[in-house]
Design a protein around this motif. Structure first.
Motif, PDB file in Angstrom:
ATOM      1  N   ASP A  34      -7.879   2.981   3.393  1.00 51.86           N
ATOM      2  CA  ASP A  34      -6.425   3.091   3.245  1.00 51.86           C
ATOM      3  C   ASP A  34      -5.956   2.722   1.837  1.00 51.86           C
ATOM      4  OD1 ASP A  34      -6.225   3.922   5.845  1.00 51.86           O
ATOM      5  OD2 ASP A  34      -5.703   1.947   6.655  1.00 51.86           O
ATOM      6  N   VAL A  35      -6.575   1.714   1.238  1.00 52.50           N
ATOM      7  CA  VAL A  35      -6.092   1.257  -0.066  1.00 52.50           C
ATOM      8  C   VAL A  35      -6.748   2.005  -1.229  1.00 52.50           C
ATOM      9  CG1 VAL A  35      -5.621  -1.031   0.833  1.00 52.50           C
ATOM     10  CG2 VAL A  35      -7.830  -0.578  -0.256  1.00 52.50           C
ATOM     11  N   LYS A  36      -7.824   2.740  -0.966  1.00 53.50           N
ATOM     12  CA  LYS A  36      -8.526   3.410  -2.060  1.00 53.50           C
ATOM     13  C   LYS A  36      -7.635   4.396  -2.814  1.00 53.50           C
ATOM     14  CE  LYS A  36     -12.825   4.164  -1.563  1.00 53.50           C
ATOM     15  NZ  LYS A  36     -14.135   4.680  -1.117  1.00 53.50           N
ATOM     16  N   PRO A  37      -6.832   5.269  -2.142  1.00 53.70           N
ATOM     17  CA  PRO A  37      -5.961   6.173  -2.918  1.00 53.70           C
ATOM     18  C   PRO A  37      -4.977   5.430  -3.809  1.00 53.70           C
ATOM     19  CG  PRO A  37      -6.116   6.879  -0.634  1.00 53.70           C
ATOM     20  CD  PRO A  37      -6.743   5.530  -0.690  1.00 53.70           C
ATOM     21  N   HIS A  38      -4.550   4.243  -3.401  1.00 52.96           N
ATOM     22  CA  HIS A  38      -3.621   3.474  -4.223  1.00 52.96           C
ATOM     23  C   HIS A  38      -4.341   2.704  -5.322  1.00 52.96           C
ATOM     24  CE1 HIS A  38      -0.493   4.289  -1.215  1.00 52.96           C
ATOM     25  NE2 HIS A  38      -1.392   3.963  -0.289  1.00 52.96           N
ATOM     26  N   GLU A  96       3.008  -1.600  -0.889  1.00 48.36           N
ATOM     27  CA  GLU A  96       2.094  -0.851  -0.020  1.00 48.36           C
ATOM     28  C   GLU A  96       1.177  -1.808   0.742  1.00 48.36           C
ATOM     29  OE1 GLU A  96       2.036   2.284   0.668  1.00 48.36           O
ATOM     30  OE2 GLU A  96       3.636   2.871  -0.725  1.00 48.36           O
ATOM     31  N   ILE A  97       0.660  -2.816   0.069  1.00 50.47           N
ATOM     32  CA  ILE A  97      -0.206  -3.791   0.738  1.00 50.47           C
ATOM     33  C   ILE A  97       0.584  -4.559   1.800  1.00 50.47           C
ATOM     34  CG2 ILE A  97      -1.660  -5.810   0.397  1.00 50.47           C
ATOM     35  CD1 ILE A  97      -2.838  -3.193  -0.650  1.00 50.47           C
ATOM     36  N   SER A  98       1.841  -4.867   1.502  1.00 50.25           N
ATOM     37  CA  SER A  98       2.672  -5.555   2.494  1.00 50.25           C
ATOM     38  C   SER A  98       2.886  -4.696   3.725  1.00 50.25           C
ATOM     39  CB  SER A  98       4.011  -5.935   1.866  1.00 50.25           C
ATOM     40  OG  SER A  98       3.825  -6.820   0.778  1.00 50.25           O
ATOM     41  N   SER A  99       3.017  -3.392   3.506  1.00 45.94           N
ATOM     42  CA  SER A  99       3.159  -2.503   4.667  1.00 45.94           C
ATOM     43  C   SER A  99       1.880  -2.484   5.505  1.00 45.94           C
ATOM     44  CB  SER A  99       3.513  -1.091   4.195  1.00 45.94           C
ATOM     45  OG  SER A  99       2.452  -0.522   3.452  1.00 45.94           O
ATOM     46  N   PHE A 100       0.703  -2.604   4.855  1.00 47.65           N
ATOM     47  CA  PHE A 100      -0.540  -2.694   5.610  1.00 47.65           C
ATOM     48  C   PHE A 100      -0.590  -4.003   6.413  1.00 47.65           C
ATOM     49  CE2 PHE A 100      -2.656   0.005   2.104  1.00 47.65           C
ATOM     50  CZ  PHE A 100      -2.174   1.161   2.702  1.00 47.65           C
ATOM     51  N   GLN A 101      -0.120  -5.085   5.803  1.00 49.13           N
ATOM     52  CA  GLN A 101      -0.100  -6.354   6.519  1.00 49.13           C
ATOM     53  C   GLN A 101       0.838  -6.301   7.724  1.00 49.13           C
ATOM     54  OE1 GLN A 101       0.914  -9.389   3.709  1.00 49.13           O
ATOM     55  NE2 GLN A 101      -0.963  -9.166   2.508  1.00 49.13           N
ATOM     56  N   ALA A 102       1.925  -5.530   7.569  1.00 41.11           N
ATOM     57  CA  ALA A 102       2.883  -5.440   8.681  1.00 41.11           C
ATOM     58  C   ALA A 102       2.255  -4.809   9.921  1.00 41.11           C
ATOM     59  CB  ALA A 102       4.109  -4.641   8.247  1.00 41.11           C
ATOM     60  N   ARG A 103       1.244  -3.993   9.740  1.00 42.36           N
ATOM     61  CA  ARG A 103       0.577  -3.384  10.904  1.00 42.36           C
ATOM     62  C   ARG A 103      -0.045  -4.450  11.816  1.00 42.36           C
ATOM     63  NH1 ARG A 103      -3.070   1.273   7.933  1.00 42.36           N
ATOM     64  NH2 ARG A 103      -1.355   2.381   6.839  1.00 42.36           N
ATOM     65  N   LEU A 126      -5.650  -8.694  -2.725  1.00 40.66           N
ATOM     66  CA  LEU A 126      -5.070  -7.507  -3.360  1.00 40.66           C
ATOM     67  C   LEU A 126      -3.629  -7.739  -3.773  1.00 40.66           C
ATOM     68  CD1 LEU A 126      -6.534  -4.673  -1.087  1.00 40.66           C
ATOM     69  CD2 LEU A 126      -7.332  -5.410  -3.333  1.00 40.66           C
ATOM     70  N   ASN A 127      -2.940  -8.602  -3.066  1.00 37.54           N
ATOM     71  CA  ASN A 127      -1.560  -8.940  -3.425  1.00 37.54           C
ATOM     72  C   ASN A 127      -1.480  -9.982  -4.530  1.00 37.54           C
ATOM     73  OD1 ASN A 127       0.376  -7.386  -2.193  1.00 37.54           O
ATOM     74  ND2 ASN A 127       0.398  -8.563  -0.305  1.00 37.54           N
ATOM     75  N   GLU A 148       4.015  -3.659 -14.685  1.00 38.42           N
ATOM     76  CA  GLU A 148       4.543  -4.596 -13.696  1.00 38.42           C
ATOM     77  C   GLU A 148       5.245  -3.852 -12.561  1.00 38.42           C
ATOM     78  OE1 GLU A 148       7.391  -8.578 -13.595  1.00 38.42           O
ATOM     79  OE2 GLU A 148       7.121  -7.421 -15.451  1.00 38.42           O
ATOM     80  N   ARG A 149       5.959  -2.797 -12.876  1.00 34.93           N
ATOM     81  CA  ARG A 149       6.649  -2.031 -11.843  1.00 34.93           C
ATOM     82  C   ARG A 149       5.673  -1.357 -10.895  1.00 34.93           C
ATOM     83  NH1 ARG A 149       8.661   2.065 -14.449  1.00 34.93           N
ATOM     84  NH2 ARG A 149       9.825   0.677 -15.789  1.00 34.93           N
ATOM     85  N   ARG A 150       4.573  -0.869 -11.428  1.00 35.72           N
ATOM     86  CA  ARG A 150       3.587  -0.215 -10.573  1.00 35.72           C
ATOM     87  C   ARG A 150       2.809  -1.231  -9.740  1.00 35.72           C
ATOM     88  NH1 ARG A 150       5.364   2.886 -14.153  1.00 35.72           N
ATOM     89  NH2 ARG A 150       5.192   5.161 -14.048  1.00 35.72           N
ATOM     90  N   LEU A 151       2.648  -2.427 -10.268  1.00 31.58           N
ATOM     91  CA  LEU A 151       2.050  -3.479  -9.455  1.00 31.58           C
ATOM     92  C   LEU A 151       2.970  -3.864  -8.289  1.00 31.58           C
ATOM     93  CD1 LEU A 151       0.419  -5.855 -12.104  1.00 31.58           C
ATOM     94  CD2 LEU A 151      -0.754  -4.467 -10.390  1.00 31.58           C
TER      95      LEU A 151
END
Length: 888
Positions: free
Chosen positions: A341-345, A316-323, A241-242, A307-310
């Motif tokens: 968790d990632v579906k809304p994004h 957001e994905i990095s914050s999930f990895q931080a968990r 995803l990243n 690009e900014r929205r990516l």
């Protein structure tokens, strides 16, 4: 009490600074100012600063910076606003409001480098270097002889002293790297981390063996799936995803079928992995588009927005990895949980990916096509009730639309086009056009080869108004009346915040939200330019006076003035004056006849070359000869030519010609009268006289009926309606449309259009028959007079009273009879070889036939046509049918 004392001290200081008055220099005035100031400060009724308005203005500055392609400045402003929100107090809005009041063109004058002056240096320079430290390091702090004066006498020379000095300076340089500075320098070895935990390294390698492991086989030799722990699956999914390289997915998001999650059926694993694969495929489309190079600014801003929205999604994905990396609390490693968790994004990005795919699949995509796709996608997502996607797409649309709005703003405010801008729907003529045609030909709406407007669909309804506003500014510049739109009305920024639901209502369609916002922004600029140009045309260019002059000249609203001009032309034609078409005489007659109107010197009259070639005898016999070639011209200034187009002037001339032909027929019928010197009857029988007078009355009735119809039912109401529509016109374009509609309706209702050309020809035939009737009666009168003279010669004893001679004279000017008697009547008169009764019979039959055709033709056209003039045609037919019924 402390507050009162502080307020009093600050007030005194404020008075001293502003008025330069102190309690010592002028105590009385100082006390009066102090008391009045304290009273106003204590009892003021001013509200506090609106913190929401301040926040909205600051957000507007951020948006302006991004539109102006100063994203670095916008990011710096957003970073400081977010930091300020964490440490703000109750006075923060007031301070920010003060700073906003002091701002001066921040977009042009702000520099990102100025922020570096506010930062403290992060470099660790160590302790400050002092001479005392150097002296202690070198050991010459106790050397008292060092500061004694040097005796340059003796054996030493200047060269020796110079060499000694050089040795000392070099030695000082070698000792400048003292131990104090050495303590603050680090070598690369200081950054090495020693790790001797070999067991941990072995465990990490063991967990990653599945990446390169060979597929196991069952007893029958069939290959099995490689089992992978769920935590590793989660890691691979997040990497995918990243947009990072991983083992389970390729760059397009297609999963590898050689692996299977532990303790999970293949069907369940495949279903979950398929969802992530679809997300990866859509993200790969976005990442591929963000890496493409765009040359058009409109597409560049879209690529930058994607690009900014990516990047936001990657955070957001990095914050999930931080968990799972920096575990602060108990975490359940679940692939299904990650999907939830990632579906809304992912939903907004999936919609954006579909839009980019549609854009890429278009055969000949226009640069603004993605704006249309975003506009439609926002409306669809709103109808589906997906608020997250709606907010995402709508915000992206307005963000990208700001770039397209630059061309619109520049055109509407300055009347200018960006050089080389092929995406804008307004184009300029490559060649310079005459100043009178600037409005019509200089700037036009750009269209495709299919005739479709080259503009986004959601802007097409407003394209004409945008074009009109810019053209109004161009004309104002040419007139020297231009004043910047920004000085006439305050500039209203085109801003739409992301909270659409609270601002425009839950059920407000997105198209209505956009139309309301854009119409409000556009109307301020449109009204300022259009109203200024309209006021200039009315006041400086005297548009009302010109229209009044046109009504008097072309529409003959002043009958007495028009009769003076027309009668002079008809007299010269009846007198067979070969120079009746002399343009100098005609212009002089027009100046004399219309001398009461404003700027009568602008009038000129001429005759076309076709009319010059016509014989004056033929001109006298028919309204189709000579009169249609008479051209009366009222010279117009170029600003008035904007409203009165060339097509309208041609239509005015057609109306003038028809009215002149009508007056010619009426003039001939009223021009001659029968003068009898006795009561003795002539050779003309009473039956012929009855037929003649019946026909003459019929033609007079026809001309009067037609004239009444034109003046009371056509010209009068239309001119009144034109004045009202011009007063209510929103802009110059509407004024042009109103005047063009007026002239077209006038042509249609006067039966001068192409559809009613046969009827118009019949009407002209009726006019020619009226002239023929009067010529036949005059010729018969001449025959009768000759017979009477012959009888008078033969009757020697006849009495003068018994001579019943009759003369056919003009009703207003009998002196021209002498000239007429000298002419060759055989060439003047028609039907010389026919008897008077035969001519009357022919005229009677032709007039009845023409009149019936006119009435039936008007009725038929009125029934078959759906135009507004159909009712007028039916009324004219009803008015003319009275003569047909009487004949029956």
């Amino acid at each position: 009490m402390a507050f009162a004392a502080t307020l009093g001290a600050l007030t005194e200081e404020l008075i001293q600074v502003i008025t330069s008055t102190s309690s010592q220099s002028d105590p009385n005035r100082f006390n009066v100012l102090k008391e009045s100031s304290l009273r106003k400060l204590r009892h003021h009724n001013f509200l506090r600063t609106n913190q929401f308005e301040v926040e909205e203005k600051l957000n507007g500055f951020e948006e302006h910076f991004r539109v102006a392609n100063r994203d670095g400045l916008a990011d710096a402003l957003r970073e400081r606003l977010d930091t300020l929100a964490q440490i703000s107090n109750k006075w923060t809005p007031d301070i920010l409001h003060l700073l906003l009041q002091l701002e001066d063109q921040p977009i042009q004058k702000s520099k990102l480098t100025d922020l570096d002056l506010l930062k403290e240096s992060d470099e660790d320079t160590g302790p400050p270097l002092k001479w005392d430290d150097i002296a202690k390091e070198e050991g010459w702090d106790q050397d008292r002889d060092l500061w004694k004066n040097v005796n340059f006498e003796g054996d030493s020379s200047d060269e020796d002293e110079f060499e000694n000095g050089s040795d000392l300076s070099s030695e000082a340089e070698n000792t400048s790297l003292s131990s104090v500075e050495a303590r603050y320098q680090k070598s690369p070895a200081d950054f090495l981390v020693e790790s001797r935990d070999e067991n941990r390294l072995y465990q990490v390698r063991e967990t990653q063996l599945w990446r390169n492991a060979a597929a196991p086989k069952d007893a029958s030799g069939r290959s099995l799936k490689i089992s992978v722990p769920e935590s590793h699956i989660v890691r691979e999914v997040l990497f995918m995803l990243n947009g990072l390289e991983n083992t389970l997915f390729n760059t397009q998001g297609v999963p590898s079928l050689h692996y299977q999650m532990k303790n999970t059926s293949w069907e369940a694993y495949k279903a979950v992995l398929g969802s992530f694969s679809e997300a990866g495929r859509q993200l790969s489309v976005l990442r591929g588009f963000s890496k493409t190079t765009q040359q058009v600014p409109l597409l560049q801003v879209f690529r930058e927005a994607v690009e900014r929205r990516l990047r936001s999604f990657d955070r957001e994905i990095s914050s999930f990895q931080a968990r799972y990396v920096d575990i602060q609390q108990d975490v359940v490693v679940s692939l299904a949980r990650v999907l939830d968790d990632v579906k809304p994004h992912l939903q907004p990005l999936a919609c954006l990916s579909d839009i980019i795919q549609q854009l890429q699949q278009s055969k000949y995509p226009r640069p603004f096509h993605y704006l249309e796709l975003l506009f439609d996608a926002a409306g669809v997502s709103q109808l589906e009730g997906n608020d997250v996607v709606y907010e995402f797409i709508a915000t992206l649309f307005f963000e990208c639309f700001q770039v397209y709005l630059r061309s619109i703003r520049l055109w509407m405010e300055s009347g200018e086009l960006i050089d080389g801008d092929k995406t804008f729907f307004i184009s300029s003529s490559p060649s310079q056009v005459p100043i009178s045609q600037v409005w019509r030909d200089q700037f036009t709406l750009r269209k495709t080869s299919d005739g479709i407007l080259y503009a986004p669909r959601f802007l097409q309804p407003a394209a004409s108004k945008i074009l009109t506003t810019g053209k109004s500014v161009v004309v104002l510049k040419l007139l020297g009346k231009y004043q910047s739109i920004g000085t006439l009305v305050p500039d209203q920024p085109f801003e739409v915040d992301g909270d659409f639901a609270s601002r425009h209502g839950l059920f407000a369609p997105f198209s209505e939200v956009f139309n309301h916002t854009f119409e409000k922004w556009m109307e301020s600029k449109h009204h300022a330019a259009s109203s200024t140009l309209q006021r200039t045309l009315y006041e400086s260019c005297s548009l009302w006076s010109v229209l009044s002059a046109f009504q008097n000249i072309y529409l003959m609203s002043d009958g007495s003035r028009s009769d003076i001009f027309a009668s002079a032309i008809f007299n010269n034609i009846d007198l067979l004056n070969a120079n009746w078409h002399d343009r100098f005489n005609l212009t002089s007659l027009a100046h004399e006849a219309f001398g009461n109107i404003a700027n009568a010197h602008r009038i000129s009259v001429s005759v076309l070359a076709d009319g010059l070639a016509d014989n004056v005898i033929e001109v006298r016999r028919s309204v189709r000869k000579g009169l249609p070639s008479v051209r009366i011209i009222y010279r117009l200034s170029w600003p008035i030519r904007i409203v009165l187009s060339d097509e309208s002037l041609v239509q005015y001339q057609a109306v003038f010609t028809f009215l002149l032909q009508l007056r010619r027929a009426s003039s001939v019928l009223h021009r001659y009268r029968l003068v009898s010197n006795s009561e003795v009857s002539t050779s003309i029988t009473s039956s012929e006289q009855g037929v003649y007078y019946g026909l003459r009355s019929k033609f007079l009735w026809f001309c009067n009926t037609l004239h009444s119809y034109l003046s009371t039912l056509v010209l009068g109401p239309l001119t009144a309606q034109l004045r009202v529509s011009l007063q209510q016109a929103e802009d110059v374009s509407n004024m042009i449309t109103s005047h063009s509609t007026f002239t077209k309706q006038m042509i249609h209702e006067m039966c001068l259009g192409s559809k009613l050309d046969p009827i118009r020809q019949c009407i002209l035939d009726m006019f020619d028959l009226a002239i023929r009737l009067q010529d036949a009666r005059q010729l018969e009168s001449e025959r009768e007079q000759e017979e009477a003279q012959e009888l008078s010669r033969l009757s020697v004893m006849s009495s003068p009273r018994r001579q019943g001679s009759r003369r056919y004279l003009k009703s207003d000017d009998e002196e021209d009879e002498t000239f007429l008697l000298e002419q060759d009547r055989s060439s003047m008169m028609q039907d010389r070889e026919k008897t008077f009764a035969e001519v009357l019979g022919e005229i009677r039959a032709d007039s009845d036939r023409h009149l019936k055709f006119i009435c039936s033709g008007l009725r038929g056209v009125a029934r078959a046509s759906g135009e507004s003039a159909a009712g007028k045609w039916d009324t004219l037919a009803e008015m003319l049918e009275v003569g047909v019924q009487e004949r029956r």
